[in-house]
Design a protein around this motif. Structure first.
Motif, PDB file in Angstrom:
ATOM      1  N   GLN A  72       0.822  -1.208   0.000  1.00  0.00           N
ATOM      2  CA  GLN A  72       0.000   0.000   0.000  1.00  0.00           C
ATOM      3  C   GLN A  72       0.858   1.262   0.000  1.00  0.00           C
ATOM      4  O   GLN A  72       0.431   2.306   0.456  1.00  0.00           O
ATOM      5  N   ARG A  73       2.073   1.155  -0.507  1.00  0.00           N
ATOM      6  CA  ARG A  73       2.992   2.288  -0.457  1.00  0.00           C
ATOM      7  C   ARG A  73       2.408   3.533  -1.113  1.00  0.00           C
ATOM      8  O   ARG A  73       2.422   4.619  -0.526  1.00  0.00           O
ATOM      9  N   ASP A  74       1.867   3.395  -2.290  1.00  0.00           N
ATOM     10  CA  ASP A  74       1.336   4.572  -2.986  1.00  0.00           C
ATOM     11  C   ASP A  74       0.201   5.213  -2.202  1.00  0.00           C
ATOM     12  O   ASP A  74       0.126   6.443  -2.099  1.00  0.00           O
ATOM     13  N   LEU A  75      -0.676   4.419  -1.642  1.00  0.00           N
ATOM     14  CA  LEU A  75      -1.777   4.950  -0.842  1.00  0.00           C
ATOM     15  C   LEU A  75      -1.261   5.665   0.399  1.00  0.00           C
ATOM     16  O   LEU A  75      -1.710   6.765   0.733  1.00  0.00           O
ATOM     17  N   LEU A  76      -0.314   5.069   1.090  1.00  0.00           N
ATOM     18  CA  LEU A  76       0.212   5.664   2.318  1.00  0.00           C
ATOM     19  C   LEU A  76       1.032   6.926   2.042  1.00  0.00           C
ATOM     20  O   LEU A  76       1.074   7.836   2.876  1.00  0.00           O
ATOM     21  N   GLN A  77       1.675   6.993   0.888  1.00  0.00           N
ATOM     22  CA  GLN A  77       2.492   8.165   0.583  1.00  0.00           C
ATOM     23  C   GLN A  77       1.670   9.342   0.085  1.00  0.00           C
ATOM     24  O   GLN A  77       2.202  10.435  -0.035  1.00  0.00           O
ATOM     25  N   ALA A  82       6.485  15.023   1.597  1.00  0.00           N
ATOM     26  CA  ALA A  82       7.447  14.990   0.490  1.00  0.00           C
ATOM     27  C   ALA A  82       7.831  13.545   0.187  1.00  0.00           C
ATOM     28  O   ALA A  82       8.182  12.776   1.072  1.00  0.00           O
ATOM     29  N   VAL A  83       7.740  13.188  -1.104  1.00  0.00           N
ATOM     30  CA  VAL A  83       8.075  11.837  -1.569  1.00  0.00           C
ATOM     31  C   VAL A  83       8.862  11.970  -2.855  1.00  0.00           C
ATOM     32  O   VAL A  83       8.596  12.837  -3.677  1.00  0.00           O
ATOM     33  N   GLY A  86       9.445   6.946  -4.657  1.00  0.00           N
ATOM     34  CA  GLY A  86       8.855   5.969  -3.761  1.00  0.00           C
ATOM     35  C   GLY A  86       9.383   6.004  -2.338  1.00  0.00           C
ATOM     36  O   GLY A  86       9.067   5.125  -1.540  1.00  0.00           O
ATOM     37  N   LEU A  87      10.176   7.007  -2.005  1.00  0.00           N
ATOM     38  CA  LEU A  87      10.754   7.126  -0.653  1.00  0.00           C
ATOM     39  C   LEU A  87      10.238   8.386   0.020  1.00  0.00           C
ATOM     40  O   LEU A  87      10.021   9.419  -0.615  1.00  0.00           O
ATOM     41  N   PHE A  88      10.051   8.315   1.339  1.00  0.00           N
ATOM     42  CA  PHE A  88       9.684   9.498   2.115  1.00  0.00           C
ATOM     43  C   PHE A  88      10.906  10.394   2.231  1.00  0.00           C
ATOM     44  O   PHE A  88      12.005   9.939   2.495  1.00  0.00           O
ATOM     45  N   GLN A  89      10.712  11.690   2.048  1.00  0.00           N
ATOM     46  CA  GLN A  89      11.797  12.643   2.240  1.00  0.00           C
ATOM     47  C   GLN A  89      11.618  13.303   3.585  1.00  0.00           C
ATOM     48  O   GLN A  89      10.520  13.732   3.951  1.00  0.00           O
TER      49      GLN A  89
END
Length: 95
Positions: A72-77, A82-83, A86-89
Motif C-alpha cells: 500500500q505504499r502509494d496509498l500511504l504516501q 514529500a516523496v 517511492g521514498l519518504f523525504q
C-alpha cells in the motif's frame, strides 16, 4: 560463604542503597542464604547434563509465513509531505 555486617554495609554503599540500621541483620542473613544456595548448586556435578534452551523442552509452533496484506505504499504516501522515487523525504538532521 556467609557475610557479616560490614560486608552488607559495603555492598549497600557500592550499590548506593540506603539500608535502615534495623534491617542490616535481615539482609545479612538473606544474602548469606543466597550465597550458600549458590555454593550448593555449584557443587553438583553437571558434566553429563545436556544444556537446554527451555526448561520444559517446548517446541515453538510457527505459523505459515504468508502475505496477508498487499503493498500500500502509494496509498500511504499520498498524505506524506514529500516523496521522491517511492521514498519518504525527511529533513536532514545530521551534518
Amino acid at each position: 560463604m556467609s557475610l557479616d555486617r560490614t560486608d552488607v554495609e559495603k555492598i549497600a554503599h557500592l550499590a548506593r542503597l540506603n539500608i535502615a540500621e534495623q534491617d542490616i541483620q535481615e539482609y545479612t542473613e538473606n544474602l548469606s542464604d543466597i550465597l550458600n544456595l549458590v555454593d550448593q548448586m555449584q557443587a553438583i556435578n553437571t558434566d553429563d547434563v545436556i544444556p537446554m534452551a527451555h526448561p520444559m523442552d517446548a517446541i515453538q509452533r510457527l505459523r505459515i509465513d504468508e502475505v496477508t496484506e498487499g503493498n500500500q505504499r502509494d496509498l500511504l504516501q499520498t498524505v506524506a509531505p514529500a516523496v521522491e522515487a517511492g521514498l519518504f523525504q525527511v529533513p536532514k538532521v545530521i551534518e
